[in-house]
Write a protein that holds these residues in place. Structure first.
Motif, PDB file in Angstrom:
ATOM      1  N   HIS A  62       0.799  -1.223   0.000  1.00  0.00           N
ATOM      2  CA  HIS A  62       0.000   0.000   0.000  1.00  0.00           C
ATOM      3  C   HIS A  62       0.836   1.281   0.000  1.00  0.00           C
ATOM      4  O   HIS A  62       0.581   2.201  -0.780  1.00  0.00           O
ATOM      5  CB  HIS A  62      -0.952  -0.022   1.205  1.00  0.00           C
ATOM      6  CG  HIS A  62      -2.008   1.014   1.135  1.00  0.00           C
ATOM      7  ND1 HIS A  62      -1.871   2.243   1.742  1.00  0.00           N
ATOM      8  CD2 HIS A  62      -3.196   1.041   0.500  1.00  0.00           C
ATOM      9  CE1 HIS A  62      -2.954   2.958   1.486  1.00  0.00           C
ATOM     10  NE2 HIS A  62      -3.768   2.252   0.745  1.00  0.00           N
ATOM     11  N   THR A  85      -0.658  -4.708   2.768  1.00  0.00           N
ATOM     12  CA  THR A  85      -0.074  -3.603   3.534  1.00  0.00           C
ATOM     13  C   THR A  85       1.257  -4.060   4.120  1.00  0.00           C
ATOM     14  O   THR A  85       1.503  -5.257   4.259  1.00  0.00           O
ATOM     15  CB  THR A  85      -1.010  -3.156   4.670  1.00  0.00           C
ATOM     16  OG1 THR A  85      -1.311  -4.295   5.472  1.00  0.00           O
ATOM     17  CG2 THR A  85      -2.299  -2.551   4.138  1.00  0.00           C
ATOM     18  N   PRO A  87       3.502  -4.502   7.248  1.00  0.00           N
ATOM     19  CA  PRO A  87       3.368  -4.509   8.709  1.00  0.00           C
ATOM     20  C   PRO A  87       4.257  -3.480   9.401  1.00  0.00           C
ATOM     21  O   PRO A  87       3.879  -2.904  10.416  1.00  0.00           O
ATOM     22  CB  PRO A  87       3.758  -5.933   9.111  1.00  0.00           C
ATOM     23  CG  PRO A  87       3.983  -6.701   7.882  1.00  0.00           C
ATOM     24  CD  PRO A  87       3.854  -5.808   6.687  1.00  0.00           C
ATOM     25  N   ASP A  90       2.701  -0.109   9.471  1.00  0.00           N
ATOM     26  CA  ASP A  90       1.603  -0.036  10.448  1.00  0.00           C
ATOM     27  C   ASP A  90       2.093   0.054  11.890  1.00  0.00           C
ATOM     28  O   ASP A  90       1.279   0.160  12.808  1.00  0.00           O
ATOM     29  CB  ASP A  90       0.680  -1.264  10.299  1.00  0.00           C
ATOM     30  CG  ASP A  90      -0.020  -1.276   8.943  1.00  0.00           C
ATOM     31  OD1 ASP A  90      -0.121  -0.200   8.316  1.00  0.00           O
ATOM     32  OD2 ASP A  90      -0.450  -2.361   8.502  1.00  0.00           O
ATOM     33  N   ASN A  93       2.250   5.337  14.421  1.00  0.00           N
ATOM     34  CA  ASN A  93       1.019   6.115  14.215  1.00  0.00           C
ATOM     35  C   ASN A  93       1.289   7.593  14.494  1.00  0.00           C
ATOM     36  O   ASN A  93       2.286   7.953  15.145  1.00  0.00           O
ATOM     37  CB  ASN A  93      -0.116   5.574  15.082  1.00  0.00           C
ATOM     38  CG  ASN A  93       0.264   5.570  16.545  1.00  0.00           C
ATOM     39  OD1 ASN A  93       0.713   6.572  17.085  1.00  0.00           O
ATOM     40  ND2 ASN A  93       0.115   4.434  17.194  1.00  0.00           N
ATOM     41  N   SER A 115       5.998   3.848   5.199  1.00  0.00           N
ATOM     42  CA  SER A 115       5.161   4.494   6.221  1.00  0.00           C
ATOM     43  C   SER A 115       3.936   5.062   5.497  1.00  0.00           C
ATOM     44  O   SER A 115       3.938   5.214   4.272  1.00  0.00           O
ATOM     45  CB  SER A 115       5.941   5.620   6.910  1.00  0.00           C
ATOM     46  OG  SER A 115       6.378   6.570   5.959  1.00  0.00           O
ATOM     47  N   SER A 116       2.905   5.390   6.283  1.00  0.00           N
ATOM     48  CA  SER A 116       1.675   5.886   5.657  1.00  0.00           C
ATOM     49  C   SER A 116       1.845   7.332   5.178  1.00  0.00           C
ATOM     50  O   SER A 116       2.777   8.045   5.595  1.00  0.00           O
ATOM     51  CB  SER A 116       0.543   5.842   6.683  1.00  0.00           C
ATOM     52  OG  SER A 116       0.833   6.766   7.717  1.00  0.00           O
ATOM     53  N   SER A 261       2.845 -10.081   2.277  1.00  0.00           N
ATOM     54  CA  SER A 261       2.089  -8.972   1.661  1.00  0.00           C
ATOM     55  C   SER A 261       2.520  -8.759   0.211  1.00  0.00           C
ATOM     56  O   SER A 261       1.688  -8.529  -0.676  1.00  0.00           O
ATOM     57  CB  SER A 261       2.317  -7.676   2.441  1.00  0.00           C
ATOM     58  OG  SER A 261       1.877  -7.836   3.754  1.00  0.00           O
TER      59      SER A 261
END
Ligand code: 13P
Ligand code: SF4
Length: 304
Positions: A62, A85, A87, A90, A93, A115-116, A261
């Protein structure tokens, strides 16, 4: 459908949609083989910008599709498997990162691209495994917050005078490669060089003849006089190594060095993705704009 039929149909739809397929080296071999471009995280980010296409089908996890969508908002970025995704990405945060920033207000945040988009938006600059040392050294600061990979943070710390404040994340695939695995393989293949990815544990990297990103490992295999290599990264890279330097021999350091993933994308899912124009990666505009600043700063850093 047979693989040849799947490939034919994918190619037809690629033309119809003006689409390109980008793949990471950890994807399944047959997925790498139908891709227009295969690369490491850094090269894939650069390629997403360079490509003159309306649609990017991203065969990876992702965060990779998100990076492409952040950098190229005018292109439609599709992920054949939205549940693929990372891990490690995730493990960090925004709330936790904000607390760490408050504790170290002078330290800029360097976020590994794994990272997001929300974490990137909270960061000053991004890095990949190919440029992490150069990115950190480019900063005008004595201490730096580094998220989310503690192993990459330790590797960078060993190559910079700056104080690295790490996040406690790790890649499960690389973290489970153990010193004992390497020692066993070295005993079995005494003439082989051990080349390792910096997401591996520090005590594993101590045993490495060369540490590099996935692309860097291919470049090293081309240049090194060695004929055999023990590969300290996800097993998918062996396909890329064979394609680039077929005359040499590669041994995967451990049969468990496989990222579930990255293996979720297959040819059927690539085809469905192009047929239905799914799953589209959407990043909210305020997050995208801030995350892009961090990625753009990274892309401006010169690497050796
Ligand atoms: P590269 O930075 O070498 O592409 O690989 C890192 C990785 O784990 C991608 O998931
Ligand atoms: Fe994430 Fe590790 Fe898989 Fe890369 S190999 S996608 S870092 S879990």
């Amino acid at each position: 459908m047979q693989q040849a039929d799947l490939t034919k149909r994918i190619n037809e739809l690629k033309l119809k949609r003006n689409a390109v397929i980008l793949s990471h080296y950890y994807s399944r071999p047959e997925v790498q083989d139908i891709a227009d471009f295969v690369g490491d995280s850094l090269a894939l980010s650069q390629e997403a910008v360079r490509q003159d296409a309306d649609v990017i089908v991203f065969c990876g996890v992702h965060f990779m599709g998100e990076s492409a969508a952040i950098l190229s908002p005018n292109k439609t970025v599709l992920l054949p498997e939205i549940d693929a995704t990372c891990p490690m990405a995730d493990m960090v945060n925004v709330e936790g990162l904000k607390i760490l920033k408050e504790k170290h207000p002078e330290a800029p945040v360097v976020s590994y691209v794994n990272s997001s988009a929300a974490i990137k938006a909270e960061s000053y600059i991004c890095c990949t495994s190919a440029n992490a040392v150069e990115v950190v050294n480019s900063l005008d600061a004595d201490e730096v917050i580094f998220v989310p990979d503690k192993n990459l943070a330790a590797y960078v710390a060993s190559r910079t005078d700056k104080k690295i404040i790490p996040w406690e994340g790790h890649c499960p695939t690389h973290h489970q490669i153990l010193r004992e695995d390497v020692l066993k393989m070295k005993e079995k293949h005494p003439r082989a060089e051990f080349i390792a990815h910096p997401e591996c544990r520090p005590d594993v990297l101590e045993l490495a003849d060369h540490v590099a990103s996935t692309r860097g490992m291919i470049v090293h295999a081309e240049r090194s006089p060695a004929k055999e290599f023990i590969i300290g990264t996800e097993c998918g890279l062996i396909h890329g190594l064979f394609k680039a330097v077929p005359e040499k021999t590669y041994y995967c350091v451990s049969e468990f060095a496989c990222c579930p993933s990255m293996k979720m994308v297959n040819l059927e899912k690539v085809l469905t993705s192009l047929e239905k124009m799914q799953q589209r990666v959407i990043v909210p505009e305020d997050v995208r704009a801030r995350a892009k600043e961090a990625l753009d700063r990274m892309l401006a850093v010169k690497i050796n």
